[in-house]
Design a protein around this motif. Structure first.
Motif, PDB file in Angstrom:
ATOM      1  N   UNK A  99       0.690  -1.160   0.055  1.00  0.00           N
ATOM      2  CA  UNK A  99      -0.030   0.222   0.117  1.00  0.00           C
ATOM      3  C   UNK A  99       0.895   1.242  -0.070  1.00  0.00           C
ATOM      4  N   UNK A 100       2.184   1.226   0.695  1.00  0.00           N
ATOM      5  CA  UNK A 100       2.860   2.351   0.723  1.00  0.00           C
ATOM      6  C   UNK A 100       3.437   2.789  -0.768  1.00  0.00           C
ATOM      7  N   UNK A 101       3.934   1.541  -1.464  1.00  0.00           N
ATOM      8  CA  UNK A 101       4.482   1.806  -2.832  1.00  0.00           C
ATOM      9  C   UNK A 101       3.249   2.112  -3.805  1.00  0.00           C
ATOM     10  N   UNK A 102       2.052   1.806  -3.444  1.00  0.00           N
ATOM     11  CA  UNK A 102       0.935   2.147  -4.578  1.00  0.00           C
ATOM     12  C   UNK A 102       0.848   3.681  -4.100  1.00  0.00           C
ATOM     13  N   UNK A 103       0.716   4.034  -2.799  1.00  0.00           N
ATOM     14  CA  UNK A 103       0.489   5.362  -2.665  1.00  0.00           C
ATOM     15  C   UNK A 103       1.370   6.217  -3.145  1.00  0.00           C
ATOM     16  N   UNK A 104       2.657   6.006  -2.966  1.00  0.00           N
ATOM     17  CA  UNK A 104       4.048   6.650  -3.426  1.00  0.00           C
ATOM     18  C   UNK A 104       3.727   6.733  -4.801  1.00  0.00           C
ATOM     19  N   UNK A 105       3.320   5.838  -5.703  1.00  0.00           N
ATOM     20  CA  UNK A 105       2.979   5.797  -7.110  1.00  0.00           C
ATOM     21  C   UNK A 105       2.178   6.801  -7.471  1.00  0.00           C
ATOM     22  N   UNK A 106       1.104   6.733  -6.854  1.00  0.00           N
ATOM     23  CA  UNK A 106      -0.145   7.417  -7.066  1.00  0.00           C
ATOM     24  C   UNK A 106       0.403   9.197  -6.981  1.00  0.00           C
ATOM     25  N   UNK A 107       0.919   9.353  -5.780  1.00  0.00           N
ATOM     26  CA  UNK A 107       1.448  10.900  -5.456  1.00  0.00           C
ATOM     27  C   UNK A 107       2.278  11.298  -6.423  1.00  0.00           C
ATOM     28  N   UNK A 108       3.366  10.322  -6.890  1.00  0.00           N
ATOM     29  CA  UNK A 108       4.313  10.655  -7.847  1.00  0.00           C
ATOM     30  C   UNK A 108       3.858  10.970  -9.180  1.00  0.00           C
ATOM     31  N   UNK A 109       2.851  10.182  -9.539  1.00  0.00           N
ATOM     32  CA  UNK A 109       2.218  10.580 -10.947  1.00  0.00           C
ATOM     33  C   UNK A 109       1.634  12.075 -10.869  1.00  0.00           C
ATOM     34  N   UNK A 110       0.979  12.172  -9.863  1.00  0.00           N
ATOM     35  CA  UNK A 110       0.333  13.529  -9.627  1.00  0.00           C
ATOM     36  C   UNK A 110       1.115  14.780  -9.599  1.00  0.00           C
ATOM     37  N   UNK A 111       2.602  14.474  -9.273  1.00  0.00           N
ATOM     38  CA  UNK A 111       3.481  15.544  -9.145  1.00  0.00           C
ATOM     39  C   UNK A 111       4.241  15.705 -10.285  1.00  0.00           C
ATOM     40  N   UNK A 112       4.343  14.745 -11.242  1.00  0.00           N
ATOM     41  CA  UNK A 112       5.084  14.411 -12.239  1.00  0.00           C
ATOM     42  C   UNK A 112       6.562  13.863 -11.912  1.00  0.00           C
ATOM     43  N   UNK A 113       6.612  13.013 -10.818  1.00  0.00           N
ATOM     44  CA  UNK A 113       7.779  12.401 -10.615  1.00  0.00           C
ATOM     45  C   UNK A 113       7.967  11.220 -11.400  1.00  0.00           C
ATOM     46  N   UNK A 114       8.362  11.154 -12.389  1.00  0.00           N
ATOM     47  CA  UNK A 114       8.351   9.808 -13.046  1.00  0.00           C
ATOM     48  C   UNK A 114       9.308   8.738 -12.442  1.00  0.00           C
TER      49      UNK A 114
END
Length: 421
Positions: A299-314
């Motif tokens: 869940x932590x990695x999925x959350x990090x992925x979602x947040x990173x997608x929204x801020x453009x952190x590819x």
């Protein structure tokens, strides 16, 4: 030595006094014996009370053997005191001697059928033995005997909830004598609302419980869960920061003390994303993915992925997708994040390959993302087919409906920056 002579008359008088005294003793013997018996009973009762107190102290201290010996002495001294049998039953229950505990609790009820504690513990034993009907009856009897003690009311209500008798449980709790002032009753009513999917109602009930018991963190955690489920993310985030003892003004850093609990951090990250604060959410999820525990926290990695997608952190998005896929290859989270990464860098073919490589359950979310990528590639018929399938399984999926409505009207390059949610 000159001996004094006792006259015959004196002897007669003395004999009469002795006889009279003996006669008096014979006449009062009945009452004296009764008095002695009563005194003995009082003394036994005092000794039994002392033994009970000592047994209770030993029980609370965890010395069950001593507690057993002492309460048995109390019963021997005063065999008609129901509360002695309750404590004896509790001791046997802690020792795993279920049959004996049942016998002691049953004896207590024989002596005093209105003793709430005896009915309560019989309910506990009955529940362990899966005699659910008996458990409900005993918990109800305890609540009727002590209507102002919320412990017994809540026990009866919880048993009804466990049996899925929600209407009966709600009616019972709302009609109880402690309804207006017992936070545990309000809390259980909140759980009933959550089970029914009435998240707004649950929030209100947990709020009432929290007002009655402001320092009860368990109630506030239930409130947070209900607020999140109801979509009241701003209120939920405020409650979470209180629970985490976080100074929001400091940018989310702890004000000291033990580290915030991981479950609360997860909830706060979810709320922050919903509130359009992905940068703060990404910081939380980066903390959650650190260390040995974080390395396997899907869940932590999925959350990090979602947040990173929204801020453009590819870069973080790709890392999160790879970790999620490694942790749970049978789940869709990893492939979805990797598809989002490829789409974010403009490689729609790679995005489609990433999502097509997943052979697990094709959820509506997975199909909607595939439809979006197909639309990016100009393959509108295939995109529309995926959306129809998604809507069959999830008719209220707004993302799928919005994309479907736009398909005939948009050009190929219009989908490149289309939202996925």
């Amino acid at each position: 030595m000159t001996r004094r002579r006792v006259s015959p008359r004196t002897l007669v008088i003395a004999s009469g006094v002795v006889l009279a005294a003996l006669a008096g003793c014979v006449g009062q013997g009945k009452y004296t014996a009764e008095g002695a018996s009563l005194a003995e009973k009082r003394m036994s009762a005092l000794k039994a009370a002392t033994e009970y107190s000592m047994a209770e102290q030993a029980f609370l201290a965890g010395d069950l053997d001593k507690a057993e010996r002492t309460i048995d002495r109390a019963i021997g001294l005063s065999a008609d005191v129901a509360i002695n049998y309750v404590l004896a039953g509790r001791i046997r229950l802690e020792q795993g001697r279920i049959g004996e505990s049942l016998a002691f609790f049953g004896r207590a009820i024989e002596i005093n059928d209105g003793l709430a504690e005896a009915h309560y513990y019989l309910g506990v034993v009955s529940e362990r033995l899966r005699r659910t009907s008996d458990a409900v009856n005993h918990f109800m009897a305890a609540a009727e005997s002590e209507p102002l003690d919320p412990q017994f009311t809540v026990a009866a209500g919880e048993m009804l909830v466990d049996l899925d008798r929600l209407d009966e449980a709600e009616e019972f709790l709302m009609g109880s004598a402690v309804f207006d002032h017992a936070p545990a009753v309000k809390q259980l009513l909140g759980h009933i609302s959550m089970i029914r999917g009435l998240h707004e109602e649950a929030s209100e009930r947990f709020e009432e419980a929290a007002l009655l018991s402001p320092s009860d963190d368990a109630i506030r955690e239930d409130l947070v869960a209900a607020l999140v489920a109801a979509g009241r993310y701003a209120e939920a985030e405020r409650e979470i920061t209180k629970l985490m003892a976080v100074d929001v003004a400091s940018g989310g850093e702890s004000t000291g003390g033990p580290a915030p609990r991981r479950d609360l951090m997860h909830l706060r990250g979810l709320c922050l994303i919903a509130l359009g604060r992905p940068i703060e959410a990404r910081r939380i999820y980066k903390d959650l993915t650190d260390g040995a525990t974080g390395a396997t926290d899907l869940d932590a990695w999925v959350g990090l992925g979602r947040a990173s997608f929204l801020v453009g952190d590819t870069r973080s998005l790709k890392q999160a997708g790879e970790r999620a896929k490694a942790i749970a290859p049978e789940q869709s989270e990893g492939p979805v994040l990797l598809a989002l990464y490829s789409r974010a860098i403009g490689d729609s073919e790679a995005a489609l390959q990433a999502i097509d490589a997943f052979d697990g359950e094709q959820t509506p979310d997975v199909r909607t993302l595939r439809a979006l990528i197909l639309a990016d590639l100009g393959r509108y018929d295939e995109s529309r087919e995926q959306l129809f399938i998604a809507l069959e399984h999830s008719p209220d999926d707004r993302s799928a409906m919005n994309l479907l409505d736009r398909l005939p009207e948009r050009e190929l390059d219009s989908f490149a920056n289309a939202p996925t949610e």
